[in-house]
Every structure is written in structure tokens, then in C-alpha cells.
Write an enzyme that holds these catalytic residues in place. Sequence first.
Site, PDB file in Angstrom:
ATOM      1  N   ALA A  46      -0.234  -0.409  -3.556  1.00 35.32           N
ATOM      2  CA  ALA A  46       0.122  -1.099  -4.102  1.00 35.32           C
ATOM      3  C   ALA A  46       2.033  -1.520  -5.056  1.00 35.32           C
ATOM      4  O   ALA A  46       1.511  -0.959  -5.363  1.00 35.32           O
ATOM      5  CB  ALA A  46      -1.010  -2.017  -4.835  1.00 35.32           C
ATOM      6  N   GLY A  66      -2.872   1.297  -0.969  1.00 36.51           N
ATOM      7  CA  GLY A  66      -3.031   0.334   0.327  1.00 36.51           C
ATOM      8  C   GLY A  66      -1.722   0.019   1.378  1.00 36.51           C
ATOM      9  O   GLY A  66      -2.105  -0.489   2.200  1.00 36.51           O
ATOM     10  N   GLU A 117      -4.608   1.050   3.275  1.00 37.73           N
ATOM     11  CA  GLU A 117      -5.937   0.375   3.827  1.00 37.73           C
ATOM     12  C   GLU A 117      -4.766  -0.379   5.279  1.00 37.73           C
ATOM     13  O   GLU A 117      -5.987  -1.252   5.361  1.00 37.73           O
ATOM     14  CB  GLU A 117      -5.874  -0.102   2.719  1.00 37.73           C
ATOM     15  N   GLU A 165      -4.673   6.769  -5.485  1.00 39.77           N
ATOM     16  CA  GLU A 165      -5.282   5.765  -6.408  1.00 39.77           C
ATOM     17  C   GLU A 165      -5.580   7.084  -7.496  1.00 39.77           C
ATOM     18  O   GLU A 165      -5.211   5.881  -8.761  1.00 39.77           O
ATOM     19  CB  GLU A 165      -5.881   4.190  -5.716  1.00 39.77           C
TER      20      GLU A 165
HETATM   21  N1  CAA Z   1       4.873  -0.148  -6.612  1.00 34.91           N
HETATM   22  C1  CAA Z   1       5.895  -0.101  -7.702  1.00 34.91           C
HETATM   23  N2  CAA Z   1       7.131   0.560  -6.302  1.00 34.91           N
HETATM   24  C2  CAA Z   1       7.080   1.168  -5.758  1.00 34.91           C
HETATM   25  C3  CAA Z   1       6.197   2.445  -5.399  1.00 34.91           C
HETATM   26  C4  CAA Z   1       4.820   1.091  -5.315  1.00 34.91           C
HETATM   27  N3  CAA Z   1       3.293   1.526  -5.191  1.00 34.91           N
HETATM   28  N4  CAA Z   1       6.306   3.575  -4.382  1.00 34.91           N
HETATM   29  C5  CAA Z   1       7.453   3.686  -4.848  1.00 34.91           C
HETATM   30  N5  CAA Z   1       8.321   2.514  -5.391  1.00 34.91           N
HETATM   31  C6  CAA Z   1       9.788   2.111  -5.510  1.00 34.91           C
HETATM   32  C7  CAA Z   1       9.822   3.042  -7.286  1.00 34.91           C
HETATM   33  O1  CAA Z   1       9.775   2.756  -8.345  1.00 34.91           O
HETATM   34  C8  CAA Z   1      11.147   3.474  -6.973  1.00 34.91           C
HETATM   35  O2  CAA Z   1      12.208   2.410  -7.674  1.00 34.91           O
HETATM   36  P1  CAA Z   1      13.637   2.797  -8.441  1.00 34.91           P
HETATM   37  O3  CAA Z   1      14.485   3.160  -7.543  1.00 34.91           O
HETATM   38  O4  CAA Z   1      13.624   1.265  -8.431  1.00 34.91           O
HETATM   39  O5  CAA Z   1      13.085   3.471  -8.976  1.00 34.91           O
HETATM   40  C9  CAA Z   1      11.306   3.246  -5.204  1.00 34.91           C
HETATM   41  O6  CAA Z   1      10.399   2.264  -4.828  1.00 34.91           O
HETATM   42  C10 CAA Z   1      11.887   4.438  -4.364  1.00 34.91           C
HETATM   43  O7  CAA Z   1      10.595   5.304  -4.724  1.00 34.91           O
HETATM   44  P2  CAA Z   1      10.905   6.482  -5.048  1.00 34.91           P
HETATM   45  O8  CAA Z   1      12.197   7.129  -5.644  1.00 34.91           O
HETATM   46  O9  CAA Z   1       9.637   7.098  -5.721  1.00 34.91           O
HETATM   47  O10 CAA Z   1      11.604   8.082  -3.635  1.00 34.91           O
HETATM   48  P3  CAA Z   1      10.623   9.122  -3.639  1.00 34.91           P
HETATM   49  O11 CAA Z   1      11.018   9.654  -1.984  1.00 34.91           O
HETATM   50  O12 CAA Z   1      10.479   9.885  -4.931  1.00 34.91           O
HETATM   51  O13 CAA Z   1       8.757   9.042  -3.931  1.00 34.91           O
HETATM   52  C11 CAA Z   1       6.692   8.270  -2.713  1.00 34.91           C
HETATM   53  C12 CAA Z   1       8.803   8.427  -2.536  1.00 34.91           C
HETATM   54  C13 CAA Z   1       5.971   9.853  -2.950  1.00 34.91           C
HETATM   55  C14 CAA Z   1       6.060   6.985  -2.085  1.00 34.91           C
HETATM   56  C15 CAA Z   1       6.387   7.702  -4.392  1.00 34.91           C
HETATM   57  O14 CAA Z   1       7.525   6.320  -4.647  1.00 34.91           O
HETATM   58  C16 CAA Z   1       5.339   7.333  -4.972  1.00 34.91           C
HETATM   59  O15 CAA Z   1       4.696   8.123  -5.158  1.00 34.91           O
HETATM   60  N6  CAA Z   1       4.459   6.296  -4.659  1.00 34.91           N
HETATM   61  C17 CAA Z   1       3.924   5.335  -5.090  1.00 34.91           C
HETATM   62  C18 CAA Z   1       2.545   6.119  -4.385  1.00 34.91           C
HETATM   63  C19 CAA Z   1       0.920   5.423  -4.560  1.00 34.91           C
HETATM   64  O16 CAA Z   1       0.913   6.019  -5.403  1.00 34.91           O
HETATM   65  N7  CAA Z   1       0.927   4.274  -4.486  1.00 34.91           N
HETATM   66  C20 CAA Z   1      -0.624   3.664  -4.453  1.00 34.91           C
HETATM   67  C21 CAA Z   1      -0.682   2.471  -5.222  1.00 34.91           C
HETATM   68  S1  CAA Z   1      -1.610   1.156  -5.535  1.00 34.91           S
HETATM   69  C22 CAA Z   1      -3.040   1.015  -4.963  1.00 34.91           C
HETATM   70  O17 CAA Z   1      -1.940   1.016  -3.421  1.00 34.91           O
HETATM   71  C23 CAA Z   1      -5.035   0.127  -5.266  1.00 34.91           C
HETATM   72  C24 CAA Z   1      -4.911  -0.207  -4.118  1.00 34.91           C
HETATM   73  O18 CAA Z   1      -5.374   0.160  -2.852  1.00 34.91           O
HETATM   74  C25 CAA Z   1      -5.575  -1.363  -4.695  1.00 34.91           C
END
Ligand code: CAA
Length: 262
Positions: free
Chosen positions: A66, A111, A114, A134
Site C-alpha cells: 500500500a 499489498g 496480497e 506491515e
Molecule cells: N509506498 C510509497 N512509496 C514507496 C513504497 C510504498 N509502499 N515502497 C517504496 N516506495 C518509494 C520509496 O519511498 C522511494 O521513493 P523516493 O525515491 O521518492 O524516495 C521509491 O519508492 C524507491 O524505494 P526505495 O528507495 O525504498 O528502494 P529500495 O530499493 O531501497 O527498497 C523496498 C525497496 C525494500 C521495497 C522499500 O522501498 C520498502 O521497504 N518499501 C515499503 C514496503 C512495505 O512496507 N510495504 C507494506 C506497505 S503497508 C501495506 O501494504 C498495508 C496493507 O496491507 C493494507
Amino acid sequence: MSFENIILEINDGIATLFFNRPKALNALNNALFDELDQALDQVEENTSIRVLILTGAGDKAFVAGADIVELSRMSPLQGKYFSRKGQKIFAKLEALPIPTIAAVNGYALGGGSEAALACDFIYASEKAVFGLPEISLGLIPGFGGTQRLARLVGKNRAKELIFTGQNIKADQALEYGMVNRVCSHESLMEEVLKTAGMMASRGKVALRSAKEVIHHGANADLETGCRIENDAFGLTMASEDAEEGTSAFLEKRKPAFKGELK
Ligand code: CAA
């Protein structure tokens, strides 16, 4: 409708839907969900489509979850509605009358896992990473992940992944039974298209019936599931494809399924 956050391509009865926000690793925001919802309706209404493939645009992610930026600005009630919206759209994906394959080409987190779990099965690139992280955000999965993962890999493995928030690589997802096949990164789409093409070449009524029976029977008791199968078997027996398929076998030739929904 033209889409900005997804791409929908249709070729030879196979639709490919790309999550298309590569700068945010294809994170699921409200706008993307609205487009996905509409695209799924289009796919369902277009009876020339026999198989749907879901994948991520760009080379790094299927979907990284998400959209955390959007999530961080939501009130608890808005969060609840957002979770319900995602649940409903993934339920629509899961219940589509045609087979769906998730081609996981990179990160499938939160997500993203999911979404893949709502498909009929998953092929993964060797670069794929799965997980429900999450808990590290002080949250829990909200788009059906707690339910679908536990049903697929068993409660205890699901608990370990969800309680720790740890990610797993493609080979471990394969060992868990979450993924059907791991392919080299370069050959992922080729392998997915090969399988999709094989399914698309089969009788359309039978393909849809098989999907429906497995979907509706999965959460029923065995007797109810077999009743559902029995009714659907009768229906496929009445199809032109069944006549063609059985005649072709007896005449020692390849069946030429017309793909009519008759
Ligand atoms: N939402 C919004 N933006 C995201 C994102 C997310 N889930 N995942 C990555 N991005 C963005 C980053 O903020 C970054 O943006 P900027 O360039 O503007 O800074 C861009 O994508 C590239 O990401 P990274 O620089 O972090 O890339 P990385 O290679 O260093 O890491 C990653 C990759 C491990 C996937 C890392 O981005 C990460 O951990 N992302 C989040 C994963 C996460 O926690 N997902 C769960 C979300 S909550 C959910 O899904 C709830 C639900 O079920 C209802």
C-alpha cells in the site's frame, strides 16, 4: 477509460495488467485501486479474454505494498475504508471467471503479496521478494493477507511471516508452496505467457467452469464442493467444446475449440 496507474494490454485472448507507478515501486494508492477496479470489470465483460496476467512495470517491483505516503495521512476510519476497498477489489480479482497468474518480477511486499495471493497462482522471477512487513510499520496486513496466506501456506508459517515482518526470497516462497514456479528474471514473462497460452487454447466453458468450481469449493466442505463440481460437470457436458473435444479424441485429431460460450 484511459489509465495512468496501470496498463492493460490484450493480445490473442491474453490480458496483461501492469501496476504502473514504478517511481513508487508500484505502490497501491486510491487512484490505482480505482483504475484496477475498472480494469477488472473490463476484463470480465470482454469474453474474448481467456487469461489475465498481473505484473509490475519497471524492473524492480511487482508492488511494494500500500502507498505508505497516502496511508500516513489517513484517519483510522479512512484507513478502515481503504483496507475494505482493497479487500473488495482483491476479492473481485480472485472471483474473476477466468484464470489469473501473478508474474512477480521483484518486490511483492504487503499489498503486493496480497495482490499476488488473490491470483490463481504465482510464477516468480529469481529476484522476487515476498513478505507482509506491515508489523514493522505498526500495522497488520489489510487487503486479505492474514487470511489468504494462512490458507495457502498454513497458519504457522503465515504467523511467523506476519509476526516478524521478515521478507522471503523466491526459492523460500516456492518451498512454502506460495509460488508455483521460479524462473530466471529474463524468462519470467516468456514462461508465464507459455502457460497462459496453453490455458487459453483449452475449451472456454471448461476453463471457466474449472475456475469457478475450485474457487467456490475451496472454502466449502467436501460434499458441498463435489455438488458444485457435479453441476458444473453437467454444464460443461452441454458445451460445444465438449462435443468437439471428445469427437477430436475419437477421430485422432487435435480439437479446434471455437471458444463460444455455448
Ligand atoms: N509506498 C510509497 N512509496 C514507496 C513504497 C510504498 N509502499 N515502497 C517504496 N516506495 C518509494 C520509496 O519511498 C522511494 O521513493 P523516493 O525515491 O521518492 O524516495 C521509491 O519508492 C524507491 O524505494 P526505495 O528507495 O525504498 O528502494 P529500495 O530499493 O531501497 O527498497 C523496498 C525497496 C525494500 C521495497 C522499500 O522501498 C520498502 O521497504 N518499501 C515499503 C514496503 C512495505 O512496507 N510495504 C507494506 C506497505 S503497508 C501495506 O501494504 C498495508 C496493507 O496491507 C493494507
